[in-house]
Design an enzyme around this catalytic site. Structure first.
Site, short mmCIF file in Angstrom:
data_model
loop_
_atom_site.label_atom_id
_atom_site.label_comp_id
_atom_site.label_asym_id
_atom_site.label_seq_id
_atom_site.Cartn_x
_atom_site.Cartn_y
_atom_site.Cartn_z
N SER A 235 0.81 -1.36 -0.20
CA SER A 235 0.01 0.42 0.27
C SER A 235 0.70 1.72 0.40
O SER A 235 2.17 1.53 -0.05
CB SER A 235 -1.14 0.10 1.26
OG SER A 235 -1.74 1.31 1.46
N SER A 236 0.55 2.52 0.39
CA SER A 236 1.26 3.51 0.90
C SER A 236 0.64 4.18 1.59
O SER A 236 -0.83 4.30 2.04
CB SER A 236 1.31 4.54 -0.63
OG SER A 236 1.86 5.38 -0.82
N LYS B 92 -4.13 1.72 -3.33
CA LYS B 92 -3.97 1.99 -2.14
C LYS B 92 -4.68 2.49 -1.06
O LYS B 92 -4.57 0.69 -0.01
CB LYS B 92 -2.42 2.50 -1.84
CG LYS B 92 -1.48 2.53 -2.67
CD LYS B 92 -1.05 1.70 -3.19
CE LYS B 92 0.19 1.00 -3.92
NZ LYS B 92 1.21 0.21 -4.45
N TYR C 16 -4.00 7.28 -7.71
CA TYR C 16 -3.24 6.19 -7.35
C TYR C 16 -3.52 6.47 -5.60
O TYR C 16 -3.26 4.55 -5.44
CB TYR C 16 -1.82 6.67 -7.06
CG TYR C 16 -0.48 5.99 -6.12
CD1 TYR C 16 -0.21 4.85 -7.21
CD2 TYR C 16 -0.14 6.23 -5.80
CE1 TYR C 16 1.08 4.29 -6.38
CE2 TYR C 16 1.12 5.75 -4.70
CZ TYR C 16 1.86 4.62 -5.35
OH TYR C 16 2.94 3.71 -4.64
#
Length: 256
Positions: free
Chosen positions: A142-143, A160, A156
């Site tokens: 993920s982020s 995530k 984006y």
């Protein structure tokens, strides 16, 4: 953490975080299939890992967002080694763009790679792991942008955040088979790509409470913990590795 006799697939691993995950897994005894869409990059990465670690790492180049390729890769891992213990869906792309003008082509590409690739890799891998008495471990990348909004990253960031929900949902689907599913959410990390950006390290050093961006080893060590036998009772969770940035959420400025 000992990974002797474990078989792992890591996607998007020709460089950066994925490469370091493969390197550490191989160094600690795992048999690793290293995937990257770039054949030359994959082969070069494997050669370096096997030289540095005397490990057992094999390249498996191809598009980790392609359904047929994903199933071929998983089938080959089981055919070659008899089982599959660890899958890390690390392949992903970032296509920056203003929300008002973001194109369908860019949107669907990000969805296909980041979401589709991860979803169908987990599907293919878990269908093999269900047949094993030992189960397995699945990890999504993920982020921090799945937790904190940043400009020009709407598509984006969607992917995530969605991966973290996917991990939670798979708790219902896979826990009975001794398969745990988690996500690791890196913050600013020094990789081959980010170090090419002007002022990246300086800006993130200034706004990260721990005083520096993450190294690839910071992220890889966390990933290894989450797929190790030490974390078998952890599932459906996301572990943020960002030096405290999301706790304060100071927005980056000055990156050119």
């Amino acid at each position: 953490m000992d990974f002797k006799d474990k078989v792992a697939i890591v996607t998007g691993a020709g460089q950066g975080i994925g490469f370091e995950i493969c390197r550490l897994l191989a160094a600690r005894g795992a048999t690793v299939l290293l995937n990257d869409v770039d054949t030359t990059l994959a082969e070069k990465a494997v050669a370096q890992i096997n030289t540095d670690t005397a490990g057992n790492c094999t390249p498996f180049a191809g598009d980790a967002s392609d359904f047929a390729f994903i199933n071929k890769m998983v089938d080959n891992a089981v055919k070659l080694y008899g089982h599959l213990d660890i899958v890390i869906a690390n392949a992903g792309i970032t296509l920056f763009g203003d929300f008002g003008t973001y194109t369908p082509e860019a949107f669907y590409k990000v969805m296909q790679v980041n979401l589709g690739g991860s979803f169908f890799l987990a599907q293919a891998a878990s269908n093999k792991m269900k047949l094993q008495s030992s189960g397995g471990a699945i990890l999504f990348t993920s982020s921090v942008v799945g937790h904190q909004a940043l400009k020009s990253l709407a598509a984006y960031a969607m992917t995530k955040a969605a991966l973290e929900m996917l991990a939670k949902n798979l708790v219902i689907e896979l826990s009975q088979y001794k398969i745990n599913v988690n996500t690791v959410a890196p913050g600013a990390t020094l990789t081959e790509r980010t170090t090419e950006e002007a002022d990246y390290e300086r800006v993130w050093t200034d706004i990260t409470p721990m005083g520096r961006p993450a190294s690839v080893t910071d992220i890889a060590e966390t990933a290894l913990f989450l797929v190790s036998d030490k974390a078998k009772h952890i599932t459906g969770q996301s572990l943020i590795v960002d030096g405290g940035w999301t706790a304060v959420s100071i927005l980056p400025t000055g990156i050119k």
